[in-house]
Design a protein around this motif. Sequence first.
Motif, mmCIF file in Angstrom:
data_model
loop_
_atom_site.group_PDB
_atom_site.id
_atom_site.type_symbol
_atom_site.label_atom_id
_atom_site.label_comp_id
_atom_site.label_asym_id
_atom_site.label_seq_id
_atom_site.Cartn_x
_atom_site.Cartn_y
_atom_site.Cartn_z
ATOM 1 N N HIS A 106 0.817 -1.223 0.000
ATOM 2 C CA HIS A 106 0.000 0.000 0.000
ATOM 3 C C HIS A 106 0.850 1.272 0.000
ATOM 4 C CE1 HIS A 106 -3.520 2.481 0.943
ATOM 5 N NE2 HIS A 106 -2.884 2.962 2.000
ATOM 6 N N VAL A 107 2.044 1.226 0.621
ATOM 7 C CA VAL A 107 2.864 2.440 0.763
ATOM 8 C C VAL A 107 4.146 2.432 -0.077
ATOM 9 C CG1 VAL A 107 1.957 2.919 3.080
ATOM 10 C CG2 VAL A 107 4.101 1.609 2.833
ATOM 11 N N VAL A 133 9.361 5.088 -1.998
ATOM 12 C CA VAL A 133 10.300 5.473 -3.062
ATOM 13 C C VAL A 133 10.383 6.994 -3.163
ATOM 14 C CG1 VAL A 133 10.685 5.411 -5.567
ATOM 15 C CG2 VAL A 133 10.030 3.313 -4.342
ATOM 16 N N LYS A 134 9.222 7.661 -3.148
ATOM 17 C CA LYS A 134 9.197 9.143 -3.211
ATOM 18 C C LYS A 134 9.939 9.747 -2.022
ATOM 19 C CE LYS A 134 4.734 9.731 -5.496
ATOM 20 N NZ LYS A 134 3.340 10.134 -5.236
ATOM 21 N N ASP A 144 2.061 7.545 7.932
ATOM 22 C CA ASP A 144 0.925 8.475 7.928
ATOM 23 C C ASP A 144 -0.311 7.703 8.390
ATOM 24 O OD1 ASP A 144 -0.082 7.035 5.657
ATOM 25 O OD2 ASP A 144 0.981 8.371 4.287
ATOM 26 N N ASP A 145 -1.497 8.310 8.251
ATOM 27 C CA ASP A 145 -2.734 7.672 8.725
ATOM 28 C C ASP A 145 -3.349 6.700 7.725
ATOM 29 O OD1 ASP A 145 -2.846 8.971 11.237
ATOM 30 O OD2 ASP A 145 -3.658 10.778 10.306
ATOM 31 N N PRO A 168 -5.434 9.126 1.854
ATOM 32 C CA PRO A 168 -4.318 9.113 0.906
ATOM 33 C C PRO A 168 -2.983 8.829 1.589
ATOM 34 C CG PRO A 168 -4.990 11.374 1.351
ATOM 35 C CD PRO A 168 -5.986 10.485 2.043
ATOM 36 N N VAL A 169 -2.093 8.163 0.856
ATOM 37 C CA VAL A 169 -0.746 7.896 1.346
ATOM 38 C C VAL A 169 0.087 9.143 1.060
ATOM 39 C CG1 VAL A 169 1.288 6.426 1.158
ATOM 40 C CG2 VAL A 169 -0.986 5.441 0.838
ATOM 41 N N THR A 170 0.525 9.817 2.124
ATOM 42 C CA THR A 170 1.271 11.076 1.979
ATOM 43 C C THR A 170 2.655 11.026 2.626
ATOM 44 O OG1 THR A 170 0.387 11.946 4.051
ATOM 45 C CG2 THR A 170 -0.887 12.412 2.039
ATOM 46 N N GLY A 171 2.843 10.117 3.573
ATOM 47 C CA GLY A 171 4.091 10.065 4.319
ATOM 48 C C GLY A 171 4.250 11.232 5.283
#
Length: 184
Positions: A54-55, A60-61, A141-142, A150-153
């Motif tokens: 999922h993340v 990578v980002k 993140d949540d 959303p995956v934001t880190g």
Amino acid sequence: MARTESNEFAIGTKAPDFKLINTIDDKIYSLTDLKGEKGTVILFICNHCPFVIHVNEELVKLANDYAFKGINCIAISANDIENYPQDAPHLMKKVAHENQYPFPYLYDETQEVAKAYDAACTPDFYVFDADLKAVYHGQLDDSRPGNGKPVTGKDIRNALDVLLENKPVIANQKPSVGCGIKWK
């Protein structure tokens, strides 16, 4: 999906050293070889965990965004490959290439490194300063698979920004949640 929270890891604790094989280039590296000039993120992940899958894109980002700021990321898989063959080193190499991991993907065959960090789940995140002292141990993140967030880190990114700005350690650190590490 069984949900396991990360264990406590005291802020200020020195990162346990290790020497592990990097499945990407088949060379052995120590923590000293791989640490960042200003900080290091150690993440316990594996190939098959839905929480990690999922993340993956954000991992990578994150690594790419902070590499030029002196922060290195190091991924480690410690899962028992006898009972979870999808996490074997040759498949770790494949996953690293498919996801274009910009960080080493180390294999902890004995699980001693995971135990030294008291890692509990995948993903499990640790942020260390330039002296390898812990400044953050918590969630990315949540976002979780299926929760619609959303995956934001944002939590790790915030911890890294605070570290880079020499601000005090973040007091409220939410534990990471994921699949339990597959112990032998």
